[in-house]
Write a protein that holds these residues in place. Structure first.
Motif, PDB file in Angstrom:
ATOM      1  N   UNK A 216       0.845  -1.197   0.000  1.00  0.00           N
ATOM      2  CA  UNK A 216       0.000   0.000   0.000  1.00  0.00           C
ATOM      3  C   UNK A 216       0.876   1.241   0.000  1.00  0.00           C
ATOM      4  N   UNK A 217       0.461   2.237  -0.768  1.00  0.00           N
ATOM      5  CA  UNK A 217       1.147   3.529  -0.778  1.00  0.00           C
ATOM      6  C   UNK A 217       0.206   4.584  -0.199  1.00  0.00           C
ATOM      7  N   UNK A 218       0.716   5.365   0.763  1.00  0.00           N
ATOM      8  CA  UNK A 218      -0.016   6.528   1.292  1.00  0.00           C
ATOM      9  C   UNK A 218       0.781   7.751   0.875  1.00  0.00           C
ATOM     10  N   UNK A 219       0.203   8.562   0.004  1.00  0.00           N
ATOM     11  CA  UNK A 219       0.970   9.663  -0.597  1.00  0.00           C
ATOM     12  C   UNK A 219       0.307  11.008  -0.366  1.00  0.00           C
ATOM     13  N   UNK A 220       1.159  12.025  -0.114  1.00  0.00           N
ATOM     14  CA  UNK A 220       0.669  13.398  -0.019  1.00  0.00           C
ATOM     15  C   UNK A 220       0.189  13.850  -1.394  1.00  0.00           C
ATOM     16  N   UNK A 221      -0.696  14.845  -1.408  1.00  0.00           N
ATOM     17  CA  UNK A 221      -1.231  15.371  -2.666  1.00  0.00           C
ATOM     18  C   UNK A 221      -0.288  16.388  -3.288  1.00  0.00           C
ATOM     19  N   UNK A 222       0.214  17.317  -2.428  1.00  0.00           N
ATOM     20  CA  UNK A 222       1.121  18.362  -2.944  1.00  0.00           C
ATOM     21  C   UNK A 222       2.532  18.132  -2.424  1.00  0.00           C
ATOM     22  N   UNK A 223       3.454  17.911  -3.368  1.00  0.00           N
ATOM     23  CA  UNK A 223       4.867  17.727  -3.037  1.00  0.00           C
ATOM     24  C   UNK A 223       5.696  18.385  -4.126  1.00  0.00           C
ATOM     25  N   UNK A 224       6.888  18.855  -3.791  1.00  0.00           N
ATOM     26  CA  UNK A 224       7.758  19.435  -4.822  1.00  0.00           C
ATOM     27  C   UNK A 224       8.229  18.365  -5.805  1.00  0.00           C
ATOM     28  N   UNK A 225       8.511  18.794  -7.013  1.00  0.00           N
ATOM     29  CA  UNK A 225       8.965  17.838  -8.021  1.00  0.00           C
ATOM     30  C   UNK A 225       7.792  17.046  -8.539  1.00  0.00           C
ATOM     31  N   UNK A 226       7.800  15.735  -8.297  1.00  0.00           N
ATOM     32  CA  UNK A 226       6.689  14.873  -8.700  1.00  0.00           C
ATOM     33  C   UNK A 226       5.634  14.902  -7.603  1.00  0.00           C
ATOM     34  N   UNK A 227       4.456  15.474  -7.898  1.00  0.00           N
ATOM     35  CA  UNK A 227       3.427  15.592  -6.870  1.00  0.00           C
ATOM     36  C   UNK A 227       2.584  14.312  -6.786  1.00  0.00           C
ATOM     37  N   UNK A 228       1.587  14.353  -5.908  1.00  0.00           N
ATOM     38  CA  UNK A 228       0.761  13.184  -5.671  1.00  0.00           C
ATOM     39  C   UNK A 228       0.045  12.665  -6.913  1.00  0.00           C
ATOM     40  N   UNK A 229      -0.637  13.536  -7.684  1.00  0.00           N
ATOM     41  CA  UNK A 229      -1.315  13.054  -8.885  1.00  0.00           C
ATOM     42  C   UNK A 229      -0.352  12.414  -9.890  1.00  0.00           C
ATOM     43  N   UNK A 230       0.844  12.988 -10.050  1.00  0.00           N
ATOM     44  CA  UNK A 230       1.814  12.418 -10.968  1.00  0.00           C
ATOM     45  C   UNK A 230       2.319  11.057 -10.470  1.00  0.00           C
ATOM     46  N   UNK A 231       2.563  10.944  -9.156  1.00  0.00           N
ATOM     47  CA  UNK A 231       2.997   9.673  -8.595  1.00  0.00           C
ATOM     48  C   UNK A 231       1.901   8.624  -8.745  1.00  0.00           C
ATOM     49  N   UNK A 232       0.650   9.032  -8.506  1.00  0.00           N
ATOM     50  CA  UNK A 232      -0.471   8.106  -8.660  1.00  0.00           C
ATOM     51  C   UNK A 232      -0.533   7.568 -10.089  1.00  0.00           C
ATOM     52  N   UNK A 233      -0.341   8.448 -11.066  1.00  0.00           N
ATOM     53  CA  UNK A 233      -0.383   8.021 -12.462  1.00  0.00           C
ATOM     54  C   UNK A 233       0.739   7.026 -12.766  1.00  0.00           C
ATOM     55  N   UNK A 234       1.941   7.279 -12.225  1.00  0.00           N
ATOM     56  CA  UNK A 234       3.065   6.375 -12.458  1.00  0.00           C
ATOM     57  C   UNK A 234       2.823   5.008 -11.796  1.00  0.00           C
ATOM     58  N   UNK A 235       2.265   5.024 -10.602  1.00  0.00           N
ATOM     59  CA  UNK A 235       1.994   3.761  -9.904  1.00  0.00           C
ATOM     60  C   UNK A 235       0.942   2.951 -10.658  1.00  0.00           C
ATOM     61  N   UNK A 236      -0.118   3.612 -11.109  1.00  0.00           N
ATOM     62  CA  UNK A 236      -1.155   2.881 -11.844  1.00  0.00           C
ATOM     63  C   UNK A 236      -0.620   2.318 -13.155  1.00  0.00           C
ATOM     64  N   UNK A 237       0.383   2.979 -13.729  1.00  0.00           N
ATOM     65  CA  UNK A 237       0.987   2.494 -14.971  1.00  0.00           C
ATOM     66  C   UNK A 237       1.931   1.323 -14.720  1.00  0.00           C
ATOM     67  N   UNK A 238       2.763   1.430 -13.676  1.00  0.00           N
ATOM     68  CA  UNK A 238       3.786   0.407 -13.423  1.00  0.00           C
ATOM     69  C   UNK A 238       3.308  -0.710 -12.510  1.00  0.00           C
ATOM     70  N   UNK A 239       2.471  -0.359 -11.538  1.00  0.00           N
ATOM     71  CA  UNK A 239       1.987  -1.340 -10.548  1.00  0.00           C
ATOM     72  C   UNK A 239       0.463  -1.222 -10.446  1.00  0.00           C
ATOM     73  N   UNK A 240      -0.253  -1.661 -11.464  1.00  0.00           N
ATOM     74  CA  UNK A 240      -1.690  -1.360 -11.563  1.00  0.00           C
ATOM     75  C   UNK A 240      -2.543  -1.929 -10.424  1.00  0.00           C
TER      76      UNK A 240
END
Length: 463
Positions: free
Chosen positions: A49-73
């Motif tokens: 399970x990943x618990x991720x903040x929404x706003x972060x510098x660099x790669x933010x939460x929405x971008x990380x979510x998209x990468x996780x759904x792509x690599x680890x669906x």
């Protein structure tokens, strides 16, 4: 079960707080300060399970979510945000987040959300494991196929293989009942113990009790030594009782006692012997009809029918004919020193059109013959036995379209067709049963069974 959770937040104090709270529930916690770091952790650790903040510098939460759904669906993600607007929450759920929590959050609320996400992850893992095991079963001992009816068989095997429940396999001759029994044993909790198969129809009635339970020396004429029966041979393992419907009534009571009390008495020996045997029985008869006709004990039927598995006829799983044929061609070709790469479209169509009264066993014999006579790496339609082309779908359609009377009993009609094939083969072979069986591509044992089932009496020459 220990779970691994990855917390992603650019605030170290919040990461420490979450790690402390989650670890109290037996969870192992990994932390990352940004999205890129989180992806590196996911590549090397088995995260549930990943618990991720929404706003972060660099790669933010929405971008990380998209990468996780792509690599680890199948990896669930919970999004945290201090900017808990409905818009953010809805957007995260639409993009594949499992759930979201708002800062500042309540620890009890966090525990409930995390627990649900981990339960969801466990279900996904179990489903993956079951699919992998079912795929493995599809290649066990020719248990090949992906038709809906055969998938039900595979699910049943997976459900019962680890238990000690008595199993009753039903289905027409040649549907693979012994192969299924061996697969259940091979992948069950008795796999390292004996698998003993008994054909109840092939042993003379007078010897069947001794065969099943053993005997003491001198118990009857010809008993010159002690003999261990099949129940004791299968102790701690699996006993497969094939064609159980042919067992004499007198012996059925003793089989019932062996199943109920787990004890046997060898012939000529009054001492009881304990046995620990998992029984798998098989029949091509309707045992309920046999019970109604007083040919089979009702109490034994219900003792055997703890976990029934009906096996479909090959004509009910036409989509499995091609993969089964390829499987047989590969294995039989290799055994014969020939490389068979496949079948022509015409050959596959001919096999799909045929009704296969002998089911998988008949298909295997057909492919074996075709493998022998094939001149090339591809089996052509003219390599197949001639009887496959004796009755085409066109003739069946013509019968129905011309208004001919349709037989009210399909089984009886199929039996008549089967009988005609066998009589023709016997006529061509001058009554030699082995030659007749070879002509129609089935084993001698299967041929003998059909003679008995159809009431055909063979003279030396059939005209």
């Amino acid at each position: 079960m220990t779970h691994n959770v990855l917390v992603v937040d650019d605030e170290p104090k919040l990461c420490d707080l979450l790690a402390s709270a989650l670890s109290q529930n037996g969870i192992s916690v990994f932390t990352a300060g940004n999205g890129l770091h989180a992806l590196k952790v996911l590549e090397v650790e088995d995260i549930d399970l990943v618990i991720s903040d929404w706003r972060m510098p660099g790669m933010d939460g929405p971008q990380l979510l998209a990468e996780i759904k792509s690599r680890f669906p199948q990896l669930p993600v919970i999004v945290m945000t201090a900017y808990s607007t409905v818009k953010n929450a809805v957007q995260s759920m639409r993009n594949g987040a499992f759930d979201y929590i708002a800062k500042p959050f309540d620890i009890d609320e966090l525990d409930i959300t995390v627990s649900k996400a981990l339960q969801f992850r466990d279900i996904l893992k179990d489903n993956q494991r079951m699919r992998a095991e079912l795929d493995e079963h599809q290649q066990i001992d020719s248990l090949v196929g992906d038709s809906p009816s055969f998938r039900q068989v595979l699910h049943a095997i997976d459900s019962v293989r680890e238990s000690n429940a008595t199993i009753l396999l039903t289905g027409e001759s040649g549907t693979g009942k012994e192969m299924v029994a061996r697969a259940i044993h091979k992948h069950g909790n008795r796999a390292d113990k004996p698998f003993v198969a008994v054909n109840c129809a092939a042993i003379p009635e007078g010897l069947l009790e001794s065969e099943m339970f053993g005997h003491r020396k001198g118990a009857f004429t010809g008993a010159v030594t002690d003999r261990v029966g099949r129940f004791q041979q299968a102790d701690k393992g699996t006993l497969f009782l094939d064609e159980i419907g042919e067992m004499p009534l007198a012996l059925q009571a003793k089989i019932l006692r062996a199943l109920q009390e787990r004890v046997i008495e060898p012939v000529g020996d009054p001492r009881e012997r304990k046995v620990d045997v998992r029984v798998i029985a098989a029949t091509n008869k309707n045992l309920l009809d046999a019970v109604a006709n007083k040919e089979f004990r009702e109490d034994l039927y219900y003792r055997l029918n703890v976990f029934p598995i009906p096996l479909p006829a090959l004509r009910e799983r036409v989509e499995d004919i091609a993969p089964l044929a390829r499987h047989f061609a590969h294995t039989l070709g290799a055994a014969a020193g020939k490389r068979i790469t496949g079948f022509s479209p015409e050959a596959l169509q001919a096999m799909a059109n045929y009704s296969w009264p002998g089911n998988i066993r008949e298909l295997q014999n057909c492919v074996e013959r075709a493998t022998i006579v094939a001149s090339g790496a591809v089996i052509e339609d003219n390599d197949l036995p001639a009887y496959l082309f004796a009755a085409s779908p066109a003739s069946t359609s013509a019968l129905l379209n011309e208004g001919a009377s349709v037989p009210p009993d399909l089984d009886a009609a199929l039996a008549e067709v089967e009988k005609a094939y066998i009589l023709a083969a016997l006529a061509q072979s001058n009554g030699v049963q082995a030659a007749a069986a070879q002509l129609i591509g089935i084993s001698e044992r299967s041929f003998w069974y059909r003679l008995k089932k159809l009431g055909i009496h063979v003279d030396k020459i059939v005209r």
